[in-house]
Write a protein that holds these residues in place. Structure first.
Motif, PDB file in Angstrom:
ATOM      1  N   THR A   1       0.836  -1.206   0.000  1.00  0.00           N
ATOM      2  CA  THR A   1       0.000   0.000   0.000  1.00  0.00           C
ATOM      3  C   THR A   1       0.872   1.258   0.000  1.00  0.00           C
ATOM      4  OG1 THR A   1      -1.700  -1.206   1.230  1.00  0.00           O
ATOM      5  CG2 THR A   1      -1.834   1.202   1.208  1.00  0.00           C
ATOM      6  N   LYS A   2       1.914   1.243   0.837  1.00  0.00           N
ATOM      7  CA  LYS A   2       2.797   2.413   0.925  1.00  0.00           C
ATOM      8  C   LYS A   2       3.476   2.680  -0.416  1.00  0.00           C
ATOM      9  CE  LYS A   2       6.817   4.162   3.411  1.00  0.00           C
ATOM     10  NZ  LYS A   2       7.837   3.866   4.440  1.00  0.00           N
ATOM     11  N   GLU A   3       3.949   1.612  -1.098  1.00  0.00           N
ATOM     12  CA  GLU A   3       4.637   1.799  -2.377  1.00  0.00           C
ATOM     13  C   GLU A   3       3.666   2.298  -3.444  1.00  0.00           C
ATOM     14  OE1 GLU A   3       8.039  -1.654  -1.688  1.00  0.00           O
ATOM     15  OE2 GLU A   3       6.241  -2.084  -2.867  1.00  0.00           O
ATOM     16  N   ILE A   4       2.408   1.816  -3.414  1.00  0.00           N
ATOM     17  CA  ILE A   4       1.425   2.261  -4.404  1.00  0.00           C
ATOM     18  C   ILE A   4       1.062   3.725  -4.162  1.00  0.00           C
ATOM     19  CG2 ILE A   4      -0.969   1.947  -5.119  1.00  0.00           C
ATOM     20  CD1 ILE A   4      -0.527  -1.065  -4.781  1.00  0.00           C
ATOM     21  N   VAL A   5       0.844   4.079  -2.881  1.00  0.00           N
ATOM     22  CA  VAL A   5       0.508   5.472  -2.558  1.00  0.00           C
ATOM     23  C   VAL A   5       1.666   6.405  -2.916  1.00  0.00           C
ATOM     24  CG1 VAL A   5      -0.013   7.042  -0.651  1.00  0.00           C
ATOM     25  CG2 VAL A   5      -1.139   4.815  -0.779  1.00  0.00           C
TER      26      VAL A   5
ATOM     27  N   TYR B   1       5.833  10.960  -6.960  1.00  0.00           N
ATOM     28  CA  TYR B   1       6.882  11.028  -7.983  1.00  0.00           C
ATOM     29  C   TYR B   1       6.236  11.008  -9.374  1.00  0.00           C
ATOM     30  CZ  TYR B   1       9.866   9.693  -4.094  1.00  0.00           C
ATOM     31  OH  TYR B   1      10.527   9.638  -2.900  1.00  0.00           O
ATOM     32  N   SER B   2       6.709  11.869 -10.223  1.00  0.00           N
ATOM     33  CA  SER B   2       6.212  11.897 -11.596  1.00  0.00           C
ATOM     34  C   SER B   2       7.311  11.598 -12.605  1.00  0.00           C
ATOM     35  CB  SER B   2       5.601  13.270 -11.881  1.00  0.00           C
ATOM     36  OG  SER B   2       6.588  14.281 -11.698  1.00  0.00           O
ATOM     37  N   ASP B   3       8.573  11.586 -12.144  1.00  0.00           N
ATOM     38  CA  ASP B   3       9.671  11.337 -13.083  1.00  0.00           C
ATOM     39  C   ASP B   3       9.777   9.848 -13.388  1.00  0.00           C
ATOM     40  OD1 ASP B   3      12.295  10.453 -11.167  1.00  0.00           O
ATOM     41  OD2 ASP B   3      10.608  11.473 -10.196  1.00  0.00           O
ATOM     42  N   LYS B   4      10.344   9.555 -14.522  1.00  0.00           N
ATOM     43  CA  LYS B   4      10.420   8.176 -15.028  1.00  0.00           C
ATOM     44  C   LYS B   4      11.272   7.286 -14.141  1.00  0.00           C
ATOM     45  CE  LYS B   4      11.715   5.539 -19.150  1.00  0.00           C
ATOM     46  NZ  LYS B   4      12.272   5.629 -20.506  1.00  0.00           N
ATOM     47  N   LYS B   5      12.396   7.835 -13.656  1.00  0.00           N
ATOM     48  CA  LYS B   5      13.330   7.019 -12.864  1.00  0.00           C
ATOM     49  C   LYS B   5      12.674   6.499 -11.594  1.00  0.00           C
ATOM     50  CE  LYS B   5      17.844   7.278 -10.629  1.00  0.00           C
ATOM     51  NZ  LYS B   5      18.997   8.141 -10.340  1.00  0.00           N
ATOM     52  N   ASN B   6      12.022   7.401 -10.833  1.00  0.00           N
ATOM     53  CA  ASN B   6      11.381   6.973  -9.585  1.00  0.00           C
ATOM     54  C   ASN B   6      10.164   6.093  -9.861  1.00  0.00           C
ATOM     55  OD1 ASN B   6      12.936   8.119  -7.398  1.00  0.00           O
ATOM     56  ND2 ASN B   6      12.370  10.117  -8.194  1.00  0.00           N
ATOM     57  N   ARG B   7       9.451   6.372 -10.967  1.00  0.00           N
ATOM     58  CA  ARG B   7       8.313   5.519 -11.317  1.00  0.00           C
ATOM     59  C   ARG B   7       8.773   4.088 -11.589  1.00  0.00           C
ATOM     60  NH1 ARG B   7       3.572   7.944 -13.498  1.00  0.00           N
ATOM     61  NH2 ARG B   7       2.890   9.493 -11.971  1.00  0.00           N
ATOM     62  N   LEU B   8       9.875   3.944 -12.328  1.00  0.00           N
ATOM     63  CA  LEU B   8      10.400   2.591 -12.620  1.00  0.00           C
ATOM     64  C   LEU B   8      10.852   1.894 -11.347  1.00  0.00           C
ATOM     65  CD1 LEU B   8      12.447   3.277 -15.872  1.00  0.00           C
ATOM     66  CD2 LEU B   8      10.287   2.049 -15.664  1.00  0.00           C
ATOM     67  N   ARG B   9      11.494   2.669 -10.436  1.00  0.00           N
ATOM     68  CA  ARG B   9      11.939   2.057  -9.170  1.00  0.00           C
ATOM     69  C   ARG B   9      10.746   1.583  -8.355  1.00  0.00           C
ATOM     70  NH1 ARG B   9      12.155   4.110  -4.280  1.00  0.00           N
ATOM     71  NH2 ARG B   9      11.776   6.241  -5.001  1.00  0.00           N
TER      72      ARG B   9
ATOM     73  N   ASN C   1       9.632  -2.255  -7.156  1.00  0.00           N
ATOM     74  CA  ASN C   1       9.371  -2.604  -5.749  1.00  0.00           C
ATOM     75  C   ASN C   1       7.978  -3.185  -5.580  1.00  0.00           C
ATOM     76  OD1 ASN C   1      11.883  -1.652  -5.133  1.00  0.00           O
ATOM     77  ND2 ASN C   1      11.200   0.342  -4.407  1.00  0.00           N
ATOM     78  N   ILE C   2       6.965  -2.567  -6.274  1.00  0.00           N
ATOM     79  CA  ILE C   2       5.584  -3.070  -6.172  1.00  0.00           C
ATOM     80  C   ILE C   2       5.496  -4.481  -6.719  1.00  0.00           C
ATOM     81  CG2 ILE C   2       3.246  -2.720  -7.047  1.00  0.00           C
ATOM     82  CD1 ILE C   2       3.844   0.307  -6.981  1.00  0.00           C
ATOM     83  N   LEU C   3       6.157  -4.733  -7.845  1.00  0.00           N
ATOM     84  CA  LEU C   3       6.120  -6.065  -8.455  1.00  0.00           C
ATOM     85  C   LEU C   3       6.722  -7.118  -7.529  1.00  0.00           C
ATOM     86  CD1 LEU C   3       5.395  -7.582 -11.046  1.00  0.00           C
ATOM     87  CD2 LEU C   3       7.702  -7.153 -11.875  1.00  0.00           C
ATOM     88  N   GLU C   4       7.861  -6.808  -6.893  1.00  0.00           N
ATOM     89  CA  GLU C   4       8.496  -7.764  -5.971  1.00  0.00           C
ATOM     90  C   GLU C   4       7.633  -8.004  -4.746  1.00  0.00           C
ATOM     91  OE1 GLU C   4      13.138  -6.573  -7.086  1.00  0.00           O
ATOM     92  OE2 GLU C   4      12.242  -5.988  -5.184  1.00  0.00           O
ATOM     93  N   THR C   5       7.081  -6.938  -4.166  1.00  0.00           N
ATOM     94  CA  THR C   5       6.254  -7.073  -2.967  1.00  0.00           C
ATOM     95  C   THR C   5       4.976  -7.856  -3.280  1.00  0.00           C
ATOM     96  OG1 THR C   5       7.113  -4.949  -2.191  1.00  0.00           O
ATOM     97  CG2 THR C   5       5.154  -5.808  -1.100  1.00  0.00           C
TER      98      THR C   5
ATOM     99  N   ILE D   1      -2.544  -1.426 -11.714  1.00  0.00           N
ATOM    100  CA  ILE D   1      -1.590  -0.309 -11.610  1.00  0.00           C
ATOM    101  C   ILE D   1      -0.296  -0.648 -12.338  1.00  0.00           C
ATOM    102  CG2 ILE D   1      -0.137   0.955  -9.977  1.00  0.00           C
ATOM    103  CD1 ILE D   1      -2.476   0.820  -8.001  1.00  0.00           C
ATOM    104  N   LEU D   2       0.217  -1.886 -12.132  1.00  0.00           N
ATOM    105  CA  LEU D   2       1.465  -2.290 -12.797  1.00  0.00           C
ATOM    106  C   LEU D   2       1.302  -2.274 -14.318  1.00  0.00           C
ATOM    107  CD1 LEU D   2       2.591  -5.218 -10.488  1.00  0.00           C
ATOM    108  CD2 LEU D   2       3.689  -3.005 -10.734  1.00  0.00           C
ATOM    109  N   LYS D   3       0.135  -2.704 -14.781  1.00  0.00           N
ATOM    110  CA  LYS D   3      -0.085  -2.740 -16.226  1.00  0.00           C
ATOM    111  C   LYS D   3      -0.130  -1.323 -16.802  1.00  0.00           C
ATOM    112  CE  LYS D   3      -3.104  -4.720 -19.749  1.00  0.00           C
ATOM    113  NZ  LYS D   3      -4.306  -5.535 -20.001  1.00  0.00           N
TER     114      LYS D   3
END
Length: 602
Positions: free
Chosen positions: A66-70, A75-83, A87-91, A140-142
């Motif tokens: 939940t924290k990672e999704i919120v 963040y709106s930049d590509k780098k932080n979005r990819l990070r 993290n969401i995918l692994e969790t 969300i991931l999709k």
């Protein structure tokens, strides 16, 4: 009577032997039965701790998910979005795996396949909530596959996740509590079983003690007492006979071993107070090539054939023969080879009427050579630094002269000529000819504007008034704006943390000059079209990055300034950052641009 007594003792012994066997067999049987019961119960319970840990971890994973999704909204930049996406995918993967494994079992996680009816019913209740969060997370991931998606397009899925998280945590708490209750029941049952088995074993041991071991112990104790008494007497006689002999042999062996060790491992010698050699160890003799036939000589003649060295050693022995001494001595072995010794003089008295000196030394020739080499290199390094500093100083003076000449030339060739033209035009104005006067005034306005521009251009590289009046941030803002306007390149300044504090004037001018030099280098040498100057700060550090998209270079191949040929800009930048106790980092790669980073304590 003795024969009958022996026969009775034999029968008693046989009876006791049988009783011992029965007693031991009973104890062994009770232990085996206890182990069977306990192990069977532990087999069913060994996975309980793993199950509880995994179930408890589900709460943490749901909160982390939940924290990672919120956090996507921050963040709106590509780098932080990819990070965050990674993290969401692994969790999510670990959360799903644990949830299904708790219900269906998993050998790799050590989870059993069976659950109680209460656990199953609670999982049936929590599964809809789990599936809602799972579907929203996958959605969300999709959507994050599209790097330009806005946070508003993810708001409905984020709302589902945050809305259902509380329900999932409450239901998961109930499941964990139920696992704990069931595990506690198993432990209570095991405690009762262990208590019953322990009680049964203690009863058996008590009966065996009262009827078997105690009577036997009394008989054995009396026999052992007689045997021990006889053994002690025999040992005492043998000990008294051998004690003196062993003590003597031990002392002799220790003295021989000590003497041999000193001879073979130490540079060891004994001399008289007058310096005459009494004894020299084997290692000492081998080092100085001294045979046993010529050991009646003076120690300083053994250690060196150089008169100055002999005199020094002789003076040391005569001066410190009563107090002792420790230090370094230079000696010379045969073949005129220099040897350095770390030597100690120790006075001692082997007898009351005779005194001697012990010489204990170790060879430090290699260490001394290394020390001399270090001192030589240190001296060379100091001279090199002084030479380099002279070059830097001369370059600083040379650059100051060039800057003064440039300003003088700009003022003379540009501003001076325009002022002369302004003077002649003013003198030639005829107030009677209104039409020509109007045209000349317009020309004078244009000429005045050019003079102002010339003054600005000539003084641009001097200390800007923004720096002294308003501080480093306005000064850098003006610098990037003016350089971008003059060069036609896109030069952007970004104050990330809205820093607006004033610093010491020397710190500000040095920061300004370093940034100015870095931007000029990017303009002159990097062949770049975009330059970004970013500033951020924390409680103790002010950090400035100058990035360009130029051709880059290999920092390792930049030559150090030794003869004043090239690289002076970087040298001045390093000197300035060192002066204000900051740090400068240079990162570049061919074809990938350059980054200059300044970290300054504030």
């Amino acid at each position: 009577m003795t024969k009958n007594g022996n026969s009775l003792d034999q029968r008693t012994f046989d009876k006791l032997s049988r009783l011992y066997i029965i007693a031991l067999s009973t104890i062994a049987l009770s232990v085996i039965i206890s182990q069977i019961f306990v192990r069977n119960h532990l087999e069913t319970q060994k996975s309980d701790s793993t199950v509880i840990n995994v179930a408890g971890r589900q709460r943490m994973l749901s909160q982390k998910l939940t924290k990672e999704i919120v956090s996507l909204s921050d963040y709106s930049d590509k780098k932080n979005r990819l990070r965050l996406k990674k993290n969401i995918l692994e969790t999510l993967y670990l959360w799903q795996l644990s949830h299904y494994s708790l219900q269906k079992g998993n050998d790799s996680l050590g989870l059993p396949e069976q659950n109680s009816d209460k656990i199953k019913s609670k999982f049936i209740a929590i599964n809809p909530v789990f599936e809602t969060i799972q579907k929203a997370s996958k959605s969300i991931l999709k959507k994050l596959e599209n790097p330009t998606i806005s946070i508003d397009e993810l708001s409905s899925e984020i709302e589902k996740v945050t809305h259902n998280e509380g329900s999932f945590l409450l239901m998961m708490d109930e499941i964990v509590n139920q696992y704990n209750v069931e595990a506690d029941k198993k432990i209570d049952w095991l405690k009762k079983l262990e208590f019953l088995l322990m009680s049964f074993t203690l009863i058996i041991l008590l009966g065996e003690f009262l009827f078997i071991f105690w009577p036997t112990a009394k008989s054995v104790k009396a026999t052992l007492s007689e045997l021990l008494s006889a053994e002690k007497r025999a040992k005492k006689m043998a000990f008294d006979a051998d004690e003196l002999s062993l003590s003597k042999e031990k002392s002799i062996k220790e003295l021989r071993a000590l003497s041999h060790a000193m001879d073979e491992t130490l540079l060891f010698a004994r001399i008289s107070p007058s310096g005459s050699l009494i004894h020299m160890g084997n290692k000492f003799s081998r080092l100085f090539k001294l045979s046993k036939t010529n050991q009646e000589t003076l120690i300083w003649k053994v250690l060196s054939d150089n008169e100055n060295e002999q005199l020094l050693i002789e003076n040391l022995i005569n001066k410190y023969k009563k107090t002792g001494w420790q230090g370094e001595v230079k000696a010379t072995i045969k073949g005129a080879v220099a040897v350095w010794l770390e030597m100690s003089l120790v006075p001692y008295r082997p007898t009351e009427d005779r005194s001697e000196l012990l010489i204990i030394a170790s060879e430090i020739t290699d260490r001394k050579a290394a020390q001399i080499e270090v001192e030589r290199l240190t001296e060379e390094s100091f001279e090199e630094k002084m030479s380099q500093q002279k070059i830097i100083s001369s370059k600083i003076i040379e650059n100051q002269e060039k800057e003064q000449n440039r300003i003088a030339k700009d003022v003379h060739d540009g501003i001076g000529q325009m002022l002369t033209g302004l003077k002649y035009n003013l003198e030639s104005i005829n107030m009677n000819d209104i039409e020509k006067t109007t045209l000349k005034i317009e020309h004078l306005k244009e000429l005045t504007t050019n003079i102002i521009k010339g003054v600005r251009t000539a003084t641009f590289n001097l200390t800007p008034p923004e720096l002294s009046d308003h501080g480093i941030v306005p000064a850098i803002t003006k610098l990037t704006h003016e350089l971008g306007r003059l060069t036609g390149k896109e030069i952007i300044f970004f104050n990330k943390t809205d820093f607006n504090e004033r610093l010491d004037s020397l710190i500000e001018i040095n920061i300004y000059r370093i940034v100015q030099e870095a931007i000029n280098n990017a303009i002159k040498y990097a062949d770049s079209s975009h330059i970004l100057v970013s500033l951020s700060h924390s409680q103790n550090i002010l950090s400035i990055n100058i990035d360009d998209d130029g051709k880059g270079f290999e920092p390792a191949k930049v030559k150090k300034v030794k003869n004043g040929d090239g690289g002076m800009g970087m040298t001045f930048m390093k000197e300035r950052i060192k002066y204000i106790e900051g740090r400068l980092f240079l990162n570049s790669e061919l074809g990938k641009g350059t980054r200059v980073t300044l970290n300054i304590p504030i």
